[in-house]
Design a protein around this motif. Structure first.
Motif, PDB file in Angstrom:
ATOM      1  N   LEU A 146       0.844  -1.178   0.000  1.00  0.00           N
ATOM      2  CA  LEU A 146       0.000   0.000   0.000  1.00  0.00           C
ATOM      3  C   LEU A 146       0.881   1.230   0.000  1.00  0.00           C
ATOM      4  N   ALA A 147       0.775   2.008  -1.062  1.00  0.00           N
ATOM      5  CA  ALA A 147       1.522   3.253  -1.133  1.00  0.00           C
ATOM      6  C   ALA A 147       0.535   4.391  -1.019  1.00  0.00           C
ATOM      7  N   GLU A 162      -6.874  10.150   2.095  1.00  0.00           N
ATOM      8  CA  GLU A 162      -5.725   9.847   1.251  1.00  0.00           C
ATOM      9  C   GLU A 162      -6.057   8.672   0.342  1.00  0.00           C
ATOM     10  N   LYS A 163      -5.480   8.699  -0.846  1.00  0.00           N
ATOM     11  CA  LYS A 163      -5.725   7.617  -1.789  1.00  0.00           C
ATOM     12  C   LYS A 163      -4.758   6.465  -1.514  1.00  0.00           C
ATOM     13  N   LEU A 164      -5.318   5.266  -1.408  1.00  0.00           N
ATOM     14  CA  LEU A 164      -4.506   4.066  -1.254  1.00  0.00           C
ATOM     15  C   LEU A 164      -4.122   3.544  -2.628  1.00  0.00           C
ATOM     16  N   ASN A 178     -13.347   7.259   1.546  1.00  0.00           N
ATOM     17  CA  ASN A 178     -12.113   6.558   1.185  1.00  0.00           C
ATOM     18  C   ASN A 178     -12.087   6.402  -0.332  1.00  0.00           C
ATOM     19  N   ASN A 179     -10.897   6.248  -0.879  1.00  0.00           N
ATOM     20  CA  ASN A 179     -10.758   5.933  -2.297  1.00  0.00           C
ATOM     21  C   ASN A 179      -9.425   5.249  -2.512  1.00  0.00           C
ATOM     22  N   PHE A 180      -9.397   4.347  -3.470  1.00  0.00           N
ATOM     23  CA  PHE A 180      -8.171   3.589  -3.706  1.00  0.00           C
ATOM     24  C   PHE A 180      -8.052   3.250  -5.175  1.00  0.00           C
ATOM     25  N   GLU A 181      -6.799   3.026  -5.590  1.00  0.00           N
ATOM     26  CA  GLU A 181      -6.485   2.732  -6.985  1.00  0.00           C
ATOM     27  C   GLU A 181      -5.575   1.523  -7.054  1.00  0.00           C
TER      28      GLU A 181
END
Length: 390
Positions: free
Chosen positions: A9-10, A22-24, A233-236
């Motif tokens: 996870l960056a 923050e975007k994961l 939350n949000n992630f890519e």
């Protein structure tokens, strides 16, 4: 074969005024996928015929939603809404009308079931129409904003505007219903001005929490909303050499060369399915191929987005029937849509001349019970129950 892997996870900052989270960045090495089988991931498989009877037809089931005792199916081709009970028997239909008069629908774009109501958006008529679960009209509301999908969060609702040239490059509008106060959410770097891009999944209510998820088309990005319609939350996902950056995807799409480019390079265009399950997230990826032999990836993440399972082209070792793509979800089950005639022909191919045992709940019982109706070009809804633990 089950693979237990760690996911890196960056964390990077979004830099958007409307989003404080923050975007994961989640990296997944798809080269670690190995051929699997359904019994690795699912505990059972069940078949349900959506029986339209003799007077109705379901051409192309698209959006499917569930109430406590109903299955609601949108026919994308005929713009009708069909309401089934849980045994698959058609209860009523909301039929489209070319006239586009009051209390009617002309072209469905999206549906949402909220308790005992069905909300239907109609693009040409620019309105949302509300029906009860018996298909009876309740009310309609004219819309000023063009949108591809919507979700009601009690006192708020969120609209997905699509991927065209939206104000300030934002994808969503959040509205407070009492005073029509609005705010734009989630900046997206690319606008596909010449084409409309809808969402098969749309807003996905997490049945085991208060969250709602949205799988953004033409990307590897997922947005999570809280119970007030705010982004929590949000992630890519990063698929390495099998992935495609925003600029490259846009350039190929603009040149009308995207499908060919994806196939020649064996790339994944977007996340085909991302479903919140009981204690996990299920993901399905379609990896293109120049030879017309795509790779199907099945992945399972825990609630902390650590990868628990990944496989390619898993075999149906329950009964050998060929499945379609994972289409929707409900009650810890993944649903697949099959054409009944194709199902009938494949069953005959698999089991002709074999001695079978017709046990309760088996594919053989389903076939014998519905043998004649399966020949009538109907729809089979297949449910795969996810295992409680892997």
């Amino acid at each position: 074969m089950k693979k237990i892997l760690l996911v890196s996870l960056a964390v990077t900052s979004m830099g958007c005024s409307d989003l404080e989270t923050e975007k994961l960045k989640i990296s997944v090495n798809l080269e670690n996928s190995e051929t699997g089988k359904f019994s690795d991931l699912f505990s059972s498989i069940d078949y349900l015929l959506l029986d339209m009877g003799e007077n109705e037809v379901l051409v192309r089931p698209y959006h499917i939603d569930f109430s406590s005792d109903k299955i609601i199916v949108e026919d994308r081709d005929l713009a009708n809404i069909h309401i089934f009970d849980r045994t698959g028997k058609l209860q009523s239909s909301i039929k489209s009308s070319d006239s586009g008069g009051p209390n009617s629908i002309k072209q469905t774009e999206y549906i949402q079931v909220v308790e005992d109501k069905i909300y239907v958006s109609d693009i040409p008529l620019k309105k949302i129409i509300t029906f009860n679960l018996y298909g009876n009209f309740i009310e309609e509301k004219k819309e000023q904003t063009f949108f591809d999908a919507f979700h009601y969060f009690g006192k708020e609702r969120v609209l997905f505007l699509g991927l065209k040239n939206n104000p300030n490059q934002k994808l969503f509008i959040r509205e407070t219903l009492a005073d029509n106060d609005t705010s734009a959410l989630y900046k997206f770097p690319i606008a596909y001005d010449w084409m409309g891009i809808g969402s098969k999944d749309g807003f996905m209510k997490d049945e085991f929490s208060k969250s709602v998820f949205f799988n953004i088309p033409y990307s590897y990005e997922i947005v999570e909303f809280n119970e007030k319609g705010e982004i929590s939350n949000n992630f890519e996902f990063d698929f390495g050499r099998f992935g495609l950056g925003h600029n490259d995807r846009y350039r190929q799409a603009e040149a009308r060369n995207l499908d060919k480019y994806l196939g020649e390079n064996g790339l994944i265009n977007n996340i085909s399915s991302f479903f919140p399950m009981k204690d996990s997230f299920f993901m399905y990826l379609y990896q293109n191929s120049a030879e017309g032999k795509p790779t199907h990836h099945f992945l399972l993440f825990d609630r902390d987005l650590k990868l628990r399972y990944q496989s390619i082209n898993p075999k149906n070792d329950f009964d050998g029937m060929v499945m379609g793509i994972p289409w929707t979800f409900h009650d810890n089950k993944i649903y697949v849509i099959l054409n009944s005639v194709s199902f009938y022909n494949k069953y005959i191919e698999l089991y002709a001349g074999q001695k079978i045992s017709i046990t309760p709940g088996s594919i053989h019982e389903f076939f014998q019970k519905n043998k004649e109706k399966l020949k009538d070009d109907q729809t089979v809804l297949v449910s795969l129950t996810l295992k409680d633990s892997l």
